[in-house]
Scaffold this motif. Structure first.
Motif, PDB file in Angstrom:
ATOM      1  N   PHE A  77       0.017   5.167   0.659  1.00  0.00           N
ATOM      2  CA  PHE A  77      -0.686   3.891   0.870  1.00  0.00           C
ATOM      3  C   PHE A  77      -2.173   4.097   1.177  1.00  0.00           C
ATOM      4  N   ASP A  78      -2.644   5.372   1.212  1.00  0.00           N
ATOM      5  CA  ASP A  78      -4.032   5.635   1.597  1.00  0.00           C
ATOM      6  C   ASP A  78      -4.846   6.230   0.459  1.00  0.00           C
ATOM      7  N   PRO A  81      -7.517   1.390  -2.751  1.00  0.00           N
ATOM      8  CA  PRO A  81      -7.891   0.289  -1.854  1.00  0.00           C
ATOM      9  C   PRO A  81      -7.091  -0.985  -2.085  1.00  0.00           C
ATOM     10  N   MET A  82      -6.415  -1.119  -3.226  1.00  0.00           N
ATOM     11  CA  MET A  82      -5.633  -2.337  -3.488  1.00  0.00           C
ATOM     12  C   MET A  82      -4.181  -2.217  -3.028  1.00  0.00           C
ATOM     13  N   THR A  83      -3.822  -1.032  -2.517  1.00  0.00           N
ATOM     14  CA  THR A  83      -2.459  -0.853  -2.007  1.00  0.00           C
ATOM     15  C   THR A  83      -2.351  -1.493  -0.629  1.00  0.00           C
ATOM     16  N   MET A  84      -1.318  -2.273  -0.429  1.00  0.00           N
ATOM     17  CA  MET A  84      -1.163  -2.951   0.859  1.00  0.00           C
ATOM     18  C   MET A  84       0.298  -3.328   1.089  1.00  0.00           C
ATOM     19  N   GLY A 274      -1.967  -9.252   3.645  1.00  0.00           N
ATOM     20  CA  GLY A 274      -1.770  -7.869   3.251  1.00  0.00           C
ATOM     21  C   GLY A 274      -2.467  -6.901   4.208  1.00  0.00           C
ATOM     22  N   ARG A 276      -3.889  -3.061   4.752  1.00  0.00           N
ATOM     23  CA  ARG A 276      -4.295  -1.876   3.997  1.00  0.00           C
ATOM     24  C   ARG A 276      -4.524  -0.697   4.935  1.00  0.00           C
ATOM     25  N   GLU A 277      -4.172   0.480   4.447  1.00  0.00           N
ATOM     26  CA  GLU A 277      -4.350   1.702   5.206  1.00  0.00           C
ATOM     27  C   GLU A 277      -5.771   2.247   5.004  1.00  0.00           C
ATOM     28  N   GLN A 284     -10.064   0.012   5.913  1.00  0.00           N
ATOM     29  CA  GLN A 284     -10.074  -1.050   4.901  1.00  0.00           C
ATOM     30  C   GLN A 284      -9.735  -2.390   5.551  1.00  0.00           C
ATOM     31  N   ASN A 286      -8.038  -5.868   6.001  1.00  0.00           N
ATOM     32  CA  ASN A 286      -6.808  -6.523   5.528  1.00  0.00           C
ATOM     33  C   ASN A 286      -7.161  -7.709   4.663  1.00  0.00           C
TER      34      ASN A 286
END
Length: 429
Positions: A77-78, A81-84, A274, A276-277, A284, A286
């Motif tokens: 997840f890190d 940047p669009m992973t949440m 969402g 974000r890590e 990042q 949220n």
């Protein structure tokens, strides 16, 4: 209470014997209201209809979503940047009143069910009144047959004595014995009628067959009015059968409106959040999303229009049925009044004229017979005529009660009959 009655009651109590209690009509009707299984079922059905009102107007349940978005195949997840990690909720909001109309339609259906329960109670009370009167007057006929049998025993003894002394005829002996045998057959028939009517009454009261039977008090029914207007006034718009059909028509009209409202787009609201890590040690922000949408019922148009047209047709049918029911009720009430008025006239003529004259004829025939001025068959004919007229009087009383029971079944107006009815189940009436 007189001293003699009090002393009798005291003796019965001290001896352990319970005095026989008479079951009166109003007590029997209260037992019907509380213990009749059909009325219990109607109460449950009415309660079920009432329970359907709240769900009919409720919103659809919200949709809760949890998940992960844009996760690389590495599962980390890190890296992007669009992973949440996301949580969201959405809700459909009816803004054009379909739910309110559905609730009102369900309320009208519950009202119709309640009125149907009241009508069932009226019909059950009417059946109970008819069974009560049938059992009471059949019991009177049974006792009348016992009395007539005793009179026939006297006639047989008198005829035998005359015949054995050489001053009578064998024909008189045979005729008296035949009448005594006929009275025994009548006694069996009247007893069967009383037991059958009592069984019907017990079943309506929720009493098990074979239970000890109380004696019955006379049914305290009021005189029939001279004109049918008072009875016809009971067929008013608030009559349960008419109110039921009016509620059904209202239910269908509201359902038709609700079906057409479904053609209007409902609002769809949604929101998500969402998490974000950090990426390479950089935090990042949220993210959140808010959506506003409308349901467009393109493919349901023909279905909803057809359903609305169907419900309108059902409403028209219910309205026509209501008018037919009103005419039928007025016809049946008029017929019941006519039958009751005729039976009441018969009761008056038999009790006040026919039986008075017949008793005098029996007394006169016995006097003449003992004086040797007439034959025994004259006494026999007068006694038989009195017995038949007494039976006719009880039949007329029963016909009168049956017509009044029919009126009670149709209208529930016990006050016009001099009877206090218990509250009808399923309705605040």
């Amino acid at each position: 209470m007189s001293k003699g009655a009090a002393l009798t009651a005291l003796v019965l109590v001290l001896s352990g014997v319970r005095p026989v209690q008479a079951l009166d009509l109003e007590t029997a009707l209260r037992q019907v209201a509380s213990a009749n299984p059909t009325l219990a079922a109607r109460r449950a059905m009415t309660e079920a209809a009432r329970r359907r009102v709240a769900p009919a107007g409720a919103w659809e349940s919200p949709m809760l979503e949890v998940g992960a978005l844009n996760v690389p195949t590495s599962g980390r997840f890190d890296m992007d940047p669009m992973t949440m990690k996301m949580v969201g909720v959405s809700q459909r909001v009816p803004i054009f009143g379909a739910n309110g109309l559905n609730r009102r339609s369900a309320t009208a259906a519950a009202t119709a069910e309640s009125e149907a329960s009241v009508m069932t109670a009226y019909e059950t009370f009417g059946m109970a009144l008819e069974a009560y009167a049938g059992a009471y007057y059949a019991g009177l006929r049974e006792r009348g047959a016992v009395d007539h049998q005793a009179a026939m025993d006297g006639l047989v003894r008198s005829a035998r004595a005359r015949y054995e002394s050489g001053s009578g005829r064998l024909e008189d002996v045979l005729r008296a014995e035949a009448e005594r045998a006929r009275t025994l057959a009548d006694l069996a028939a009247f007893r069967a009628e009383a037991e059958a009517a009592r069984a019907r009454l017990d079943a309506l009261r929720g009493v098990e067959p074979g239970a000890p039977a109380d004696t019955l008090a006379p049914p305290p029914l009021a005189p029939v009015p001279a004109e049918p207007a008072a009875w016809l006034a009971a067929v008013a718009p608030e009559h349960p059968r008419l109110a039921e059909m009016a509620a059904q028509a209202s239910r269908y009209r509201l359902a038709a409106r609700a079906a057409r409202r479904l053609l209007w787009p409902d609002l769809q609201l949604g929101a998500s959040y969402g998490v974000r890590e950090p990426i390479l040690g950089v935090k990042q922000d949220n993210m959140y999303s808010v959506t506003l949408g409308f349901m467009v019922p393109i493919f349901a148009r023909s279905r909803e229009l057809s359903m609305g047209a169907e419900m309108d047709a059902m409403a028209e049918a219910s309205q026509a049925d209501r008018r037919a029911a009103e005419l039928d009720l007025r016809e049946q009430v008029t017929s019941a009044w006519a039958a009751a008025a005729a039976a009441q006239r018969s009761v008056g003529l038999l009790a006040d004229t026919v039986l008075v004259t017949q008793r005098q004829a029996v007394e006169a025939s016995w006097v003449a017979y003992r004086a040797g001025a007439t034959d025994l068959w004259r006494v026999f004919e007068a006694s038989h005529a009195l017995y038949e007229d007494q039976i006719d009087l009880q039949r007329a009383h029963e016909d009168l009660a049956r017509a009044q029971a029919r009126f009670l079944s149709l209208t529930g107006r016990g006050d016009l009959l001099g009877v206090s009815l218990p509250p009808s189940p399923g309705s605040p009436r």
